[in-house]
Design a protein around this motif. Sequence first.
Motif, short mmCIF file in Angstrom:
data_model
loop_
_atom_site.label_atom_id
_atom_site.label_comp_id
_atom_site.label_asym_id
_atom_site.label_seq_id
_atom_site.Cartn_x
_atom_site.Cartn_y
_atom_site.Cartn_z
N ALA A 227 -3.13 -16.34 0.53
CA ALA A 227 -3.56 -15.15 1.26
C ALA A 227 -2.36 -14.29 1.65
N ILE A 228 -1.27 -14.96 2.02
CA ILE A 228 -0.05 -14.23 2.36
C ILE A 228 0.50 -13.51 1.13
N LEU A 229 0.49 -14.20 0.00
CA LEU A 229 1.03 -13.60 -1.23
C LEU A 229 0.15 -12.44 -1.69
N LYS A 230 -1.18 -12.59 -1.55
CA LYS A 230 -2.08 -11.52 -1.96
C LYS A 230 -1.85 -10.27 -1.12
N ARG A 231 -1.68 -10.48 0.18
CA ARG A 231 -1.43 -9.34 1.07
C ARG A 231 -0.08 -8.71 0.75
N ALA A 232 0.90 -9.53 0.41
CA ALA A 232 2.23 -9.02 0.07
C ALA A 232 2.17 -8.13 -1.16
N ARG A 233 1.39 -8.55 -2.15
CA ARG A 233 1.25 -7.73 -3.37
C ARG A 233 0.60 -6.40 -3.05
N ALA A 234 -0.37 -6.42 -2.17
CA ALA A 234 -1.04 -5.17 -1.80
C ALA A 234 -0.09 -4.24 -1.06
N LEU A 235 0.79 -4.81 -0.20
CA LEU A 235 1.73 -4.00 0.54
C LEU A 235 2.81 -3.41 -0.35
N ILE A 236 3.19 -4.15 -1.41
CA ILE A 236 4.21 -3.65 -2.34
C ILE A 236 3.72 -2.38 -3.02
N GLY A 237 2.46 -2.37 -3.42
CA GLY A 237 1.92 -1.20 -4.11
C GLY A 237 1.77 -1.45 -5.60
N SER A 238 0.86 -0.69 -6.18
CA SER A 238 0.51 -0.89 -7.60
C SER A 238 1.66 -0.55 -8.53
N GLN A 239 2.47 0.44 -8.17
CA GLN A 239 3.56 0.86 -9.07
C GLN A 239 4.59 -0.26 -9.23
N ALA A 240 4.97 -0.88 -8.12
CA ALA A 240 5.94 -1.97 -8.20
C ALA A 240 5.36 -3.15 -8.97
N ASN A 241 4.05 -3.41 -8.74
CA ASN A 241 3.41 -4.50 -9.47
C ASN A 241 3.40 -4.24 -10.97
#
Length: 512
Positions: A227-241
């Motif tokens: 859950a922490i990792l999922k939230r972290a990915r969302a905070l990073i943003g789609s472009q960085a992903n």
Amino acid sequence: TALVSRVFNEHEPAINRDGILEIKNGRHPLLLLKRRDSSDVIPLNLSIGKGFNTLVITGPNAGGKTVALKTVGLLALMASCGLHIPADADSEIPIFKDIFAHVGDKQSIEMDLSTFSAHLDGIKTILEKASSGSLVLIDEIGTGTDPQEGAAIAMSVMEALNARGAVTLVTTHQGAIKAFAHETPGIANGSMAFDSQTLTPTYRFRPDLPGSSYALEIAGRMGLPEAILKRARALIGSQANRLDGLILSIEQQIEENRQLERELRAAKSVVDRLKSEYEEKNARLVQEAKKFRRKAAEEASAIMMQANAAVEKAVRTIREKGAAKEAILEAKRLIEEEKDAVRKELEATQAGQAVQKDEVEGQIRPGDRVFWRQVGTAGTVLSNTDPDGLLVVFGDLKVHVPEAELGRMKEVGKSLPDRVPGIEVSVPVRAQEEVDIRGMRVEEALSVVDKFLDDALLAGLKEVRIIHGVGTGALRRGLTPFLNRHPVVQAIRSGGLQGENPGVTIVEITGG
């Protein structure tokens, strides 16, 4: 020193004055001392100084970035001290006048220095002293402060060092610096490879390609809640992903390409071995073919002499007996018997097809020079309308040869003599002194003229007339070179008392 060089497989590097640093299979000296077996240490292959002087190394934490930096510095220092280095003998290292290294956290409570302050203090010293001919090594450049501001400072420092001509290697995790390296002349990206399947570093350097830090993947492997990792990915943003995903996809493609390269190298080894075996066998076959060809040529020469003797006897018989019908028939019988003997002999001496180096592709036409592969003989095509094969003249006589056994030759550089492997002679009962070929096609006309000239020779005629007319001139243009090459023609001229009739050609017969 010599014992250490042997134990750790060290070599003397090539020294250059061009600022080119190229390490091939280099290993960190302390890792060699610790592990003893050099095969346990992943080698470093890195080049800088050809097209760019500044290298930005990225990749995951604990992936080998700092070790690579230290390996370069230690090997450069060892070369400057005149020591052998643990790398291949074709490695190149320039003699640097200065080596600056800012590696590790220099924070100090006693000196009232934070991580960032210590970092800036080290960079300040480098900027004051580094110039062309210097080697600069900076670990985690721009770290310890706001990422955006730290990246801006890092890019400005790299730009200044690059302008001075210093050989500079830096490590970083910041994406802005990766983009800056990609867009700035004289600065290049590189990264430490990471196995995306096992989520473990490979410690191998890859030139030209920026690397991802894989922070989220490593955090997941270390047990951080999903859950922490999922939230972290969302905070990073789609472009960085998307950028990290692109880098991951490229890394997977590179690994697939490497596997394919290994397979191709193995396949090439097999092909090279088969090629070597083929060349050896082919060389033996070529030698055997040459032996067969020499033998066939010798036997064809003997056949030629035999055939010539038969024809000379037939012509002599005709002339001595005044071309009586009985004499002509007797001569024809002798020639037919000799022709059958020649054909039987040729069938017995065919030993494969020799290839003439002067052969060229293209349809064989009357007037072409050809090479009879079965016997190794060169001749000239007279006609290609006979169902028994092409009529070819070899020396003074002719033979029908299947087209598949002939090769068309170049017009220049012909060196083979015309040897006679067989004969084709028709003895006329009554010879004509002129032939009319008007209205015929060139190939048909040449065949008729050829037969006409043979009859004239056997009848003992001295001169004959060929009526071809004027028309478009096609018949005459095809006829003239044919007559000039014909073995029974001594000379030709236009018709009429003064040669004023271009529609008729007068032919003088050899020996007539």
